[in-house]
Design a protein around this motif. Structure first.
Motif, PDB file in Angstrom:
ATOM      1  N   VAL A 107      -4.029   5.160   7.213  1.00 47.28           N
ATOM      2  CA  VAL A 107      -5.013   5.149   6.127  1.00 47.28           C
ATOM      3  C   VAL A 107      -6.248   5.937   6.536  1.00 47.28           C
ATOM      4  O   VAL A 107      -6.827   6.679   5.745  1.00 47.28           O
ATOM      5  N   LYS A 149     -10.769  -1.864   3.291  1.00 49.76           N
ATOM      6  CA  LYS A 149     -10.036  -1.192   2.215  1.00 49.76           C
ATOM      7  C   LYS A 149     -10.892  -1.029   0.957  1.00 49.76           C
ATOM      8  O   LYS A 149     -10.650  -0.133   0.163  1.00 49.76           O
ATOM      9  N   HIS A 163       1.272   3.541   2.157  1.00 54.22           N
ATOM     10  CA  HIS A 163       1.947   3.858   3.418  1.00 54.22           C
ATOM     11  C   HIS A 163       3.294   3.140   3.501  1.00 54.22           C
ATOM     12  O   HIS A 163       4.301   3.721   3.904  1.00 54.22           O
ATOM     13  N   TYR A 195      -9.712  -2.894  13.350  1.00 50.45           N
ATOM     14  CA  TYR A 195      -9.370  -2.941  11.927  1.00 50.45           C
ATOM     15  C   TYR A 195      -9.635  -4.302  11.313  1.00 50.45           C
ATOM     16  O   TYR A 195      -9.278  -5.334  11.898  1.00 50.45           O
ATOM     17  N   LYS A 221      -9.341  -5.907   7.203  1.00 50.56           N
ATOM     18  CA  LYS A 221      -8.895  -5.523   5.863  1.00 50.56           C
ATOM     19  C   LYS A 221     -10.059  -5.316   4.895  1.00 50.56           C
ATOM     20  O   LYS A 221      -9.926  -4.619   3.881  1.00 50.56           O
ATOM     21  N   ASP A 239       0.845  -1.198   0.000  1.00 46.39           N
ATOM     22  CA  ASP A 239       0.000   0.000   0.000  1.00 46.39           C
ATOM     23  C   ASP A 239       0.881   1.248   0.000  1.00 46.39           C
ATOM     24  O   ASP A 239       2.105   1.169   0.127  1.00 46.39           O
TER      25      ASP A 239
HETATM   26  N1  ARG Z   1      -4.053  -0.408   2.711  1.00 49.94           N
HETATM   27  C1  ARG Z   1      -4.629  -0.663   3.998  1.00 49.94           C
HETATM   28  C2  ARG Z   1      -6.082  -0.253   4.033  1.00 49.94           C
HETATM   29  O1  ARG Z   1      -6.519   0.502   3.203  1.00 49.94           O
HETATM   30  C3  ARG Z   1      -3.872   0.109   5.022  1.00 49.94           C
HETATM   31  C4  ARG Z   1      -3.934  -0.473   6.389  1.00 49.94           C
HETATM   32  C5  ARG Z   1      -3.140  -1.718   6.438  1.00 49.94           C
HETATM   33  N2  ARG Z   1      -3.204  -2.305   7.729  1.00 49.94           N
HETATM   34  C6  ARG Z   1      -3.014  -3.622   7.953  1.00 49.94           C
HETATM   35  N3  ARG Z   1      -3.145  -4.037   9.123  1.00 49.94           N
HETATM   36  N4  ARG Z   1      -2.730  -4.435   6.952  1.00 49.94           N
HETATM   37  O2  ARG Z   1      -6.795  -0.698   4.872  1.00 49.94           O
END
Ligand code: ARG
Length: 463
Positions: free
Chosen positions: A144, A354, A116, A349, A351, A114
């Protein structure tokens, strides 16, 4: 590949073919932030599947991630978690990374996972150990969140501005055509006298309501999730007020778990607000398709705004408004997508979230471009006054007026007057349509559209 260079598997010309081999070769090139050196690398199909087309949206997040990273680095310096020198150097390095990205000196790749990660890898590549200091007290999970939040705030500001521009243009159009008569329809049949001004004013007021809705949503989302880290905060003594101020947020989004849980929820709220605009434009677009057709001919679109047919030489089609009508449903589907994804995940969180990046950005793009098309169409729209006046040869449009007159002039009850007019429908007449339009005095009626009130709102909001 076949004889003419088309890939037999994916049916795409060779130079654009994204067949898997390309990624099998390159996935080993880059190390993820979480990878060690001893071969816990990903199967290339996994990278391909997880990332998908995410880099297209992440490219748009890049400048926002840079800004947020600078705020984070500065705050780390202020809190003596890194040295002030390191903080300034990191900010300079981040600026340089952005400039180099804009100049095309480096690109985002799927192997980065990504944006980041890509930025941190770039920092380390350019500055060695200094680059490795920035991630203290943060996670890609809050990175993000803050980048998407900043992008949304920016796009909302633009949308609010464009809404006012569009409302202003339609209000001027309404003012110019205040007294041009137009039949009002119910059930798609002639109903009552209306005017072009009243019709256009309807969309001005609708757009201004959408403006209020989106302004409210802006208030809701104007909070800073940075510092919530992976979704639970950390024991690093961060100053969240500092990044909040630096990034121009109204307040801190306090609870780290709520920060994560608001992902998907806020997106759904924003896209739902954007859907309100599209609902306004959908009604407008459908009216335009109908009122510009040969059955009505109330309005004519400039030739450069209509398309032709490959087989029928006579055709000029209002594609812009048909596409707009369909785009309402694209945004509606995006609302459903964001709502569904953000609805019932375990707290924190996941995924799944996303996939909400793309529908939000697409919805902003559709609203902004639809508003632009409306402004384009109305700045050259021809109003066919002769056609519109001719509609009033159908005097049934005056039936309710006649009944009202019997009440107000002859003292009948409304129901008796209604019955009398109903018995004598063939005797209805009208000498002066324009007088009928002007002589409707209550607020909102054709003689008193209240357009100046819309103007007032627009001017207050513009300040
Ligand atoms: N590209 C990820 C998103 O949009 C960023 C966060 C990634 N975090 C993780 N724990 N893999 O959600």
């Amino acid at each position: 590949l076949n004889r003419i260079g088309i890939c037999k598997i994916c049916v795409i010309a060779h130079n654009r073919c994204k067949s898997k081999e390309k990624y099998i070769m390159s996935d080993t090139k880059k190390q993820k932030l979480w990878q060690s050196d001893n071969g816990d690398g990903l199967h290339p199909l996994v990278t391909e599947y997880i990332v998908g087309d995410e880099m297209d949206t992440d490219a748009l997040l890049l400048p926002y991630d840079i800004v947020a990273s600078k705020a984070h680095a500065t705050m780390l310096g202020e809190c003596n978690l890194i040295t002030p020198r390191q903080a300034t150097d990191l900010c300079e390095a981040l600026d340089k990374i952005l400039a180099e990205y804009k100049a095309g000196l480096w690109v985002l790749e799927k192997e980065d996972e990504d944006v980041h990660t890509a930025i941190e890898l770039q920092l380390v590549k350019n500055c060695g150990d200094l680059g490795k200091t920035i991630h203290l007290g943060r996670s890609r999970n809050d990175q993000v969140l803050v980048a998407v939040r900043l992008l949304c705030k920016n796009r909302l500001t633009q949308t609010l501005h464009d809404l006012l521009e569009t409302a202003q243009l339609l209000n001027s159009f309404a003012e110019k055509h205040t007294t041009v008569p137009m039949p009002g329809f119910t059930h798609m049949q002639y109903a009552m006298p209306s005017s072009v001004g009243q019709w256009a004013g309807a969309f001005v007021e609708s757009l201004l309501c959408d403006h209020m809705t989106l302004s409210g949503i802006m208030k809701v989302i104007d909070c800073n999730p940075l510092g919530s880290a992976a979704g639970f905060g950390t024991h690093v003594p961060l100053d969240r007020e500092s990044t909040t101020k630096a990034l121009g947020f109204e307040r801190v989004q306090i609870n780290p778990i709520f920060c994560q849980n608001s992902r998907g929820k806020f997106e759904a709220e924003i896209v739902h607000g954007l859907l309100q605009v599209m609902m306004t434009l959908g009604r407008l677009a459908n009216d335009m398709v109908i009122f510009c057709s040969q059955h009505y001919k109330f309005f004519s679109l400039a030739t450069s705004l209509t398309t032709g047919s490959s087989i029928m030489p006579q055709k000029r089609n209002p594609d812009i408004f048909e596409v707009m009508r369909a785009n309402v449903h694209v945004v509606q589907a995006n609302v459903l997508l964001c709502q569904s994804v953000g609805m019932n995940l375990i707290s924190g969180y996941n995924k799944d979230l996303k996939v909400t990046k793309k529908p939000v950005i697409e919805s902003f793009n559709l609203v902004v471009s639809s508003l632009e098309i409306v402004r384009l169409a109305f700045s050259s729209l021809k109003v066919n006054e002769v056609v519109l006046e001719k509609c009033f040869e159908d005097t049934s449009l005056f039936a309710a007026d006649a009944a009202n007159d019997l009440v107000m002039k002859d003292g009948m009850t409304f129901r008796d007057a209604y019955r009398q007019v109903k018995n004598d429908l063939d005797q209805l007449s009208c000498a002066d349509v324009s007088a009928v339009i002007k002589n409707r005095p209550h607020l909102g009626a054709t003689g008193n559209l209240g357009l100046e009130k819309y103007q007032e709102y627009i001017e207050v909001q513009r300040k």
